[in-house]
Motif scaffolding. Structure first.
Motif, PDB file in Angstrom:
ATOM      1  N   UNK A   2       0.836  -1.198   0.000  1.00 47.69           N
ATOM      2  CA  UNK A   2       0.000   0.000   0.000  1.00 47.69           C
ATOM      3  C   UNK A   2       0.873   1.250   0.000  1.00 47.69           C
ATOM      4  N   UNK A   3       0.454   2.268  -0.760  1.00 54.07           N
ATOM      5  CA  UNK A   3       1.240   3.517  -0.750  1.00 54.07           C
ATOM      6  C   UNK A   3       1.227   4.155   0.632  1.00 54.07           C
ATOM      7  N   UNK A   4       2.276   4.884   0.917  1.00 56.06           N
ATOM      8  CA  UNK A   4       2.415   5.621   2.168  1.00 56.06           C
ATOM      9  C   UNK A   4       2.122   7.088   1.882  1.00 56.06           C
ATOM     10  N   UNK A   5       1.129   7.637   2.555  1.00 55.05           N
ATOM     11  CA  UNK A   5       0.711   9.019   2.362  1.00 55.05           C
ATOM     12  C   UNK A   5       1.303   9.834   3.505  1.00 55.05           C
ATOM     13  N   UNK A   6       2.260  10.696   3.205  1.00 53.43           N
ATOM     14  CA  UNK A   6       2.899  11.497   4.253  1.00 53.43           C
ATOM     15  C   UNK A   6       2.041  12.706   4.581  1.00 53.43           C
ATOM     16  N   UNK A   7       1.757  12.892   5.854  1.00 56.60           N
ATOM     17  CA  UNK A   7       1.014  14.066   6.269  1.00 56.60           C
ATOM     18  C   UNK A   7       1.990  15.194   6.635  1.00 56.60           C
ATOM     19  N   UNK A   8       1.452  16.310   7.073  1.00 60.79           N
ATOM     20  CA  UNK A   8       2.268  17.476   7.407  1.00 60.79           C
ATOM     21  C   UNK A   8       3.377  17.129   8.401  1.00 60.79           C
ATOM     22  N   UNK A   9       3.027  16.425   9.470  1.00 64.24           N
ATOM     23  CA  UNK A   9       4.027  16.111  10.498  1.00 64.24           C
ATOM     24  C   UNK A   9       5.125  15.202   9.965  1.00 64.24           C
ATOM     25  N   UNK A  10       4.785  14.260   9.098  1.00 68.42           N
ATOM     26  CA  UNK A  10       5.788  13.359   8.519  1.00 68.42           C
ATOM     27  C   UNK A  10       6.684  14.093   7.527  1.00 68.42           C
ATOM     28  N   UNK A  11       6.124  15.045   6.792  1.00 69.17           N
ATOM     29  CA  UNK A  11       6.940  15.827   5.859  1.00 69.17           C
ATOM     30  C   UNK A  11       7.949  16.686   6.634  1.00 69.17           C
ATOM     31  N   UNK A  40      -1.803  19.836  -0.123  1.00 72.15           N
ATOM     32  CA  UNK A  40      -2.179  20.630   1.053  1.00 72.15           C
ATOM     33  C   UNK A  40      -1.229  20.364   2.220  1.00 72.15           C
ATOM     34  N   UNK A  41      -0.757  19.126   2.359  1.00 70.16           N
ATOM     35  CA  UNK A  41       0.212  18.808   3.418  1.00 70.16           C
ATOM     36  C   UNK A  41       1.566  19.444   3.115  1.00 70.16           C
ATOM     37  N   UNK A  42       1.935  19.479   1.837  1.00 69.02           N
ATOM     38  CA  UNK A  42       3.189  20.144   1.436  1.00 69.02           C
ATOM     39  C   UNK A  42       3.116  21.623   1.794  1.00 69.02           C
ATOM     40  N   UNK A  43       1.998  22.260   1.461  1.00 69.04           N
ATOM     41  CA  UNK A  43       1.837  23.689   1.766  1.00 69.04           C
ATOM     42  C   UNK A  43       1.888  23.942   3.266  1.00 69.04           C
ATOM     43  N   UNK A  78     -13.775  17.032   0.103  1.00 72.40           N
ATOM     44  CA  UNK A  78     -13.274  16.985   1.483  1.00 72.40           C
ATOM     45  C   UNK A  78     -13.917  18.019   2.400  1.00 72.40           C
ATOM     46  N   UNK A  79     -14.849  18.795   1.887  1.00 73.76           N
ATOM     47  CA  UNK A  79     -15.376  19.927   2.657  1.00 73.76           C
ATOM     48  C   UNK A  79     -15.969  19.543   4.004  1.00 73.76           C
ATOM     49  N   UNK A  80     -16.553  18.356   4.111  1.00 71.05           N
ATOM     50  CA  UNK A  80     -17.223  18.030   5.372  1.00 71.05           C
ATOM     51  C   UNK A  80     -16.449  17.039   6.251  1.00 71.05           C
ATOM     52  N   UNK A  81     -15.203  16.755   5.896  1.00 75.09           N
ATOM     53  CA  UNK A  81     -14.376  15.909   6.763  1.00 75.09           C
ATOM     54  C   UNK A  81     -13.880  16.732   7.957  1.00 75.09           C
ATOM     55  N   UNK A  82     -13.486  16.055   9.007  1.00 77.81           N
ATOM     56  CA  UNK A  82     -13.005  16.703  10.225  1.00 77.81           C
ATOM     57  C   UNK A  82     -11.532  17.063  10.073  1.00 77.81           C
ATOM     58  N   UNK A  83     -11.146  18.228  10.589  1.00 79.74           N
ATOM     59  CA  UNK A  83      -9.746  18.622  10.614  1.00 79.74           C
ATOM     60  C   UNK A  83      -9.434  19.772   9.683  1.00 79.74           C
ATOM     61  N   UNK A  84      -8.150  20.129   9.656  1.00 84.98           N
ATOM     62  CA  UNK A  84      -7.720  21.209   8.767  1.00 84.98           C
ATOM     63  C   UNK A  84      -7.638  20.685   7.329  1.00 84.98           C
ATOM     64  N   UNK A  85      -7.403  21.580   6.398  1.00 85.80           N
ATOM     65  CA  UNK A  85      -7.404  21.203   4.982  1.00 85.80           C
ATOM     66  C   UNK A  85      -6.342  20.149   4.683  1.00 85.80           C
ATOM     67  N   UNK A  86      -5.152  20.299   5.258  1.00 86.59           N
ATOM     68  CA  UNK A  86      -4.080  19.332   4.993  1.00 86.59           C
ATOM     69  C   UNK A  86      -4.470  17.935   5.483  1.00 86.59           C
ATOM     70  N   UNK A  87      -5.058  17.845   6.658  1.00 85.71           N
ATOM     71  CA  UNK A  87      -5.487  16.547   7.191  1.00 85.71           C
ATOM     72  C   UNK A  87      -6.593  15.957   6.333  1.00 85.71           C
ATOM     73  N   UNK A  88      -7.556  16.774   5.957  1.00 87.73           N
ATOM     74  CA  UNK A  88      -8.671  16.286   5.127  1.00 87.73           C
ATOM     75  C   UNK A  88      -8.164  15.803   3.778  1.00 87.73           C
ATOM     76  N   UNK A  89      -7.209  16.537   3.172  1.00 82.90           N
ATOM     77  CA  UNK A  89      -6.653  16.121   1.879  1.00 82.90           C
ATOM     78  C   UNK A  89      -5.881  14.810   2.033  1.00 82.90           C
ATOM     79  N   UNK A  90      -5.141  14.677   3.116  1.00 85.98           N
ATOM     80  CA  UNK A  90      -4.390  13.446   3.380  1.00 85.98           C
ATOM     81  C   UNK A  90      -5.340  12.261   3.537  1.00 85.98           C
ATOM     82  N   UNK A  91      -6.409  12.434   4.284  1.00 87.01           N
ATOM     83  CA  UNK A  91      -7.407  11.378   4.470  1.00 87.01           C
ATOM     84  C   UNK A  91      -8.019  10.996   3.128  1.00 87.01           C
TER      85      UNK A  91
END
Length: 119
Positions: A2-11, A40-43, A78-91
């Motif tokens: 499975x691919x690994x999706x890096x979030x803001x903290x991992x980046x 969004x996580x990169x930003x 992703x508009x109705x997911x919980x969290x900030x934009x980077x987290x929602x995009x990662x999810x």
């Protein structure tokens, strides 16, 4: 695998050469694992890192790494997911690709049904 999706903290951890994340990038270069960086996580990470494009270029050119855009279609999805934009995009990307979110901040994913690799 499975691919690994890096979030803001991992980046951010990657820029700090944190061994678990750095090892993932080494494995990506060897085509042993696919790494995904949501835009969004990169930003969000770069807001904290304050890196230039020159600092990012070696990472973005790594074999086995894909950066995914945050286009209007995804933004609407992703508009109705919980969290900030980077987290929602990662999810969103993790669900779409059936990937595993790599994070140093597992609390950000409370309430989300996504597999986590906590580093």
């Amino acid at each position: 695998m499975r691919p690994r999706i890096l979030d803001t903290s991992a980046i951010i951890a990657l820029f700090d050469a944190y061994p678990p994340v750095f090892d993932l990038m080494t494995r990506a270069e060897a085509n042993e694992v696919a790494i995904v960086l949501p835009a969004a996580a990169v930003a969000d990470a770069n807001r904290k890192i304050r890196g230039s494009f020159g600092m990012w270029e070696p990472i973005l050119l790594t074999a086995g790494l894909t950066a995914t855009p945050l286009d209007p279609h995804v933004a609407i999805e992703i508009h109705d997911l919980v969290g900030d934009v980077a987290t929602r995009h990662t999810v969103y990307e993790a669900r779409l690709m059936r990937g595993v979110v790599v994070t140093c901040n597992p609390g950000a994913y409370r309430g989300h049904a996504v597999p986590l690799l906590v580093v």
